[in-house]
Design a protein around this motif. Sequence first.
Motif, short mmCIF file in Angstrom:
data_model
loop_
_atom_site.label_atom_id
_atom_site.label_comp_id
_atom_site.label_asym_id
_atom_site.label_seq_id
_atom_site.Cartn_x
_atom_site.Cartn_y
_atom_site.Cartn_z
N UNK A 218 0.82 -1.23 0.00
CA UNK A 218 0.00 0.00 0.00
C UNK A 218 0.84 1.26 0.00
N UNK A 219 2.16 1.15 0.09
CA UNK A 219 3.02 2.33 0.04
C UNK A 219 3.81 2.32 -1.27
N UNK A 220 3.97 3.51 -1.87
CA UNK A 220 4.72 3.60 -3.12
C UNK A 220 6.20 3.82 -2.83
N UNK B 124 8.50 -1.13 13.61
CA UNK B 124 7.10 -0.88 13.96
C UNK B 124 6.22 -1.82 13.15
N UNK B 125 5.33 -2.53 13.86
CA UNK B 125 4.38 -3.41 13.17
C UNK B 125 3.28 -2.56 12.54
N UNK B 126 2.96 -2.81 11.28
CA UNK B 126 1.92 -2.02 10.64
C UNK B 126 0.71 -2.90 10.28
N UNK B 127 -0.47 -2.31 10.41
CA UNK B 127 -1.70 -2.99 9.98
C UNK B 127 -2.29 -2.19 8.84
N UNK B 128 -3.23 -2.81 8.12
CA UNK B 128 -3.93 -2.08 7.06
C UNK B 128 -5.10 -1.33 7.70
N UNK C 58 -1.20 1.42 5.20
CA UNK C 58 -0.60 0.92 6.43
C UNK C 58 -0.66 1.95 7.56
N UNK C 59 -0.91 1.46 8.76
CA UNK C 59 -0.96 2.34 9.92
C UNK C 59 -0.43 1.59 11.14
N UNK D 224 -8.55 2.61 12.34
CA UNK D 224 -8.39 3.62 11.29
C UNK D 224 -7.00 4.27 11.34
N UNK D 225 -6.51 4.66 10.16
CA UNK D 225 -5.22 5.37 10.11
C UNK D 225 -5.44 6.84 10.50
N UNK D 226 -4.35 7.56 10.71
CA UNK D 226 -4.45 8.96 11.16
C UNK D 226 -5.22 9.80 10.14
N UNK D 227 -5.06 9.50 8.84
CA UNK D 227 -5.76 10.27 7.81
C UNK D 227 -7.26 10.07 7.93
#
Length: 333
Positions: free
Chosen positions: A220-222, A301-305, A312-313, A318-321
């Motif tokens: 999910x990250x470019x 850091x472990x990231x989740x979707x 990823x967050x 929910x992510x910060x956005x």
Amino acid sequence: MKCRKCGHEAVINMRQHKLALCSEHFLEWVPEQTQRFIEKYRMFTPDERILVAVSGGKDSLSLWDVLLRLGYKADGLYIGLGIDGGVDYSNQSHEMCVKFLENFRSQISSVNVTADDGPQTVNTQYLIPKLHVVDIAKLYGETIPDVAARTTRGRGKPCSVCGLVKRHVMNRVARDGGYDVLATGHNLDDEVAVLFGNALTWNAGYLLRQAPMLPADKPGLARKVKPFCRLYERESAAYALVRGIDYIYDECPFAEGSTSIAHKEILNQMEKDSPGTKLQFYLSFLRAREQGLFAEQAAHVELNACEKCGQPTSAPGLCAFCRLWERRITKDE
Ligand code: Q46
Ligand code: ZN
Ligand code: ZN
């Protein structure tokens, strides 16, 4: 001052490189240097699709121009932040991007494309770039200053919210549009100012993430690249000027008084006293980073979707956005 290559009148003297060039040779030199950095830091290949984040300023428009002239498949992304600041900042900057594209399209037949095996005829379809426009207020109902005013992020300045939103939108457009890589116009002065700030606090996490190329190591990250990272601000401004690219001269009104501008002034003084200081500082940092100087300290850091947008967050849910637009939750923060 004479051009080192042809002896004609020079338009720029780059003391740090001990090099003066005329307009024709300077317009060749910038793309040559950029191509060298693209290869050196393995940013992308000619087959890959590039999304260039354009703000209407000299760096991002010059970068877009250079990439297109080098024959890369580069589309632009303009993010409308809804900032006025008494100078109609966002509208003006949008206009500059549109104008750039119109000019470039009208010149397209005269663009020389250089490939590995020399100049060649390329299907110009590939070279007709697109400009993606994401207007934050139209899409989410509020401008960046509006969102910033009702959240606790950023202590009165919208920059923290703005950065978060831009990162999110850039990643989303890159992912949805099937782009391989996201390019930004950060120049050497920008990079060195950030480095200086991070070195003052030895922030290992930030230092580790500062690089000419950051691979897309999370789903999910470019991949992120900065092809102008070794080009002085003065050089990218001169490129825009000599090439005849119209750009917005005003800085974003919220940039005024920022620490990075204060750091730039200090670094400019050092550069004046000893040309090449900035470049040396940056290159020594890249070497130290490559040798793993900051690697150990950066925590994994472990990231989740994110449940809503999939990006990823580190937080569950929910992510910060996405939290930014959940008014109730934001107010409770
Ligand atoms: S655009 Fe946004 Fe910058 Fe303006 S509001 Fe701050 S972060 S200064 S790069
Ligand atoms: Zn010359
Ligand atoms: Zn999200």
